[in-house]
Design an enzyme around this catalytic site. Structure first.
Site, short mmCIF file in Angstrom:
data_model
loop_
_atom_site.label_atom_id
_atom_site.label_comp_id
_atom_site.label_asym_id
_atom_site.label_seq_id
_atom_site.Cartn_x
_atom_site.Cartn_y
_atom_site.Cartn_z
CG HIS A 176 -1.66 1.18 1.53
ND1 HIS A 176 -3.03 1.23 1.48
CD2 HIS A 176 -1.27 2.42 1.89
CE1 HIS A 176 -3.44 2.45 1.79
NE2 HIS A 176 -2.40 3.19 2.05
CG ASP A 302 -8.93 -0.98 -1.42
OD1 ASP A 302 -9.06 -1.68 -0.38
OD2 ASP A 302 -8.37 0.13 -1.43
CG PHE A 320 -9.46 7.22 4.18
CD1 PHE A 320 -9.31 8.17 3.19
CD2 PHE A 320 -8.94 7.48 5.44
CE1 PHE A 320 -8.64 9.36 3.43
CE2 PHE A 320 -8.26 8.68 5.70
CZ PHE A 320 -8.12 9.61 4.70
ZN LIG Z 1 -4.63 0.16 0.60
ZN LIG Z 2 -7.32 -2.06 0.89
#
Ligand SMILES: [Zn+2]
Ligand SMILES: [Zn+2]
Length: 433
Positions: A176, A302, A320
């Site tokens: 990430h 995701d 988020f």
């Molecule tokens: Zn991520």
């Molecule tokens: Zn993720």
């Protein structure tokens, strides 16, 4: 054992065939098969190998109010998936053999898709000590991909050691890419709009600089690196450069980064708050072209479910993330195939073949052929539909609500068992075996 015959399906290469499923396997494929067994008319539908998601947040254990392995598996099946990779940022974190085995077992009990756990790179995702990567790999869950997703492995020495370690069993580190110092309190894409809205910007270089560093570390160690959710044109440039050097790196893009732009944040609607943030229209175009030219290898959702209370608050406090399993194929089709950028063969690569290859999964995402496990998705490429609230996910933080998309999953088969019929998820009691 019931035999199923899918009639008049189109393959990604354009051939029209019948597909016979029996005993969990595809037993025959061809234009002229004997018509027998339960017939499912697939006229007008494209048959793909079941989709494979390399990046899903299933939230169990620990946040079962957002999603469970069962509800996430049902959402995945509805989206045409037959395998999902569950990210490690659960509570407890998936950083031991015991936790990854628990998640793996929950996936088997749910029975809709193969749930392949991803292990954490560092203990408790704290970025300080390496987790038990080897033990997770040797466990029943057979973990091959490791990620601190949600957080960046920002310590270069740790990243280097993790890359070296997984090389021993041909594992992958999925990064990430977010430099924490460059994104302190960042809320949205850096630029004029962020300035006008008074929100702290998230510069592109926070992503691309980590990717460049990690590509060089992967080159030095000779290890496999995967980059999660590319969001910027500069990240694409770095990956293109690294691949040109022969570095063993793969990259993913999410459906939302292929369709949505930062302009949606104009009204401070936190449904559009995501990590990495929505970017500019130029970035979206660069990402689409990168899927077409092979720089980006796969589409990964995701899928990040959150309960309403974590989203319906002040923008700065909101969580988020966005859900995406059920709409991923439609968004990918609408942005890449409908626009003429890629054909069905490439769509099959980015949705099925390449993610299965990166993960080293057996019996998933391979071409449809006699003798292979019957994991299939039947997809209607012509239908247009408007995304509504009806969902298998426990969470409804869906940024695509109200949008009209082209192409929809109609049927899904997991190991020869129909999990989705006419776009409705079947309950296990009513599945046809
Ligand atoms: Zn991520
Ligand atoms: Zn993720």
């Amino acid at each position: 054992m019931t035999e199923i015959l899918l009639t008049n399906a189109e393959l990604a290469d354009g051939r029209l065939v019948h597909i016979r499923i029996s005993g969990g396997l595809i037993t025959e494929i061809g234009p002229e098969l004997e018509i027998a067994g339960e017939i499912i008319d697939c006229t007008g539908l494209i048959a793909f190998p079941g989709f494979v998601d390399l990046h899903t947040h299933l939230r169990e254990p620990g946040s079962e109010n957002s999603e469970t392995v069962l509800t996430g598996s049902r959402a995945a099946a509805k989206g045409g998936y037959t395998a999902v990779h569950a990210m490690a940022n659960t509570n407890p974190v998936a950083d031991t053999a015991a936790v990854v085995e628990q998640i793996h077992r929950l996936g088997i009990e749910a029975g809709y898709v193969e749930v392949q756990p991803i292990g954490a790179v560092t203990v408790a995702l704290a970025g300080e000590r390496m987790a038990e990567l080897g033990l997770m790999n040797k466990s029943k869950a057979n973990v091959t991909i490791f990620s601190d997703d949600g957080r960046c492995v920002s310590n270069s020495l740790l990243m280097q050691r993790a890359l070296e370690y997984v090389k021993g069993f041909d594992g992958v580190i999925a990064q990430h890419a977010q430099d924490p110092q460059l994104t302190n309190n960042s809320q949205m894409n850096a630029g004029d709009l962020a300035l006008r809205l008074g929100l702290t910007g998230w510069p592109e270089v926070a992503e691309s600089s980590i990717i460049a560093r990690d590509c060089l570390l992967a080159e030095q160690t000779g290890s496999k690196l995967h980059i999660c959710h590319l969001s910027t044109a500069s990240a694409v440039d770095v990956i293109r450069w690294a691949k040109g050097r022969g570095i063993n790196v793969t990259a993913e893009v999410t459906p939302h980064h292929l369709l949505l732009t930062e302009d949606l944040l104009e009204g401070y609607n936190s449904i559009y708050k995501v990590n990495p943030p929505l970017r500019s229209a130029a970035d979206v175009q660069a990402l689409r072209l990168a899927v077409a030219d092979g720089t980006i290898d796969i589409i990964a959702t995701d899928h990040a479910p959150h309960p309403a209370e974590n989203k319906e608050c002040e923008f700065g406090q909101a969580a988020f993330g966005m859900v995406g399993l059920e709409t991923a194929a439609s968004v990918a089709y609408s942005t890449l195939v409908t626009t003429g950028l890629i054909n069905h063969a490439r769509f099959q690569q980015v949705m099925s073949e390449a993610p299965a290859r990166i993960s080293g999964m057996q019996n998933q995402g391979c071409e449809l052929a006699p003798g292979t496990v019957a994991n299939l998705t039947l997809f209607d490429p012509k239908v247009n539909y408007t995304v509504d609230l009806e969902s298998e996910s426990k969470s409804s933080n869906n940024p695509f609500l109200g949008l009209t998309l082209q192409g929809k999953v109609v049927h899904t088969f997991f190991r020869g068992i129909q999990t989705v019929r006419d776009s409705k998820v079947l309950n296990m009691g009513e599945v046809v075996a």
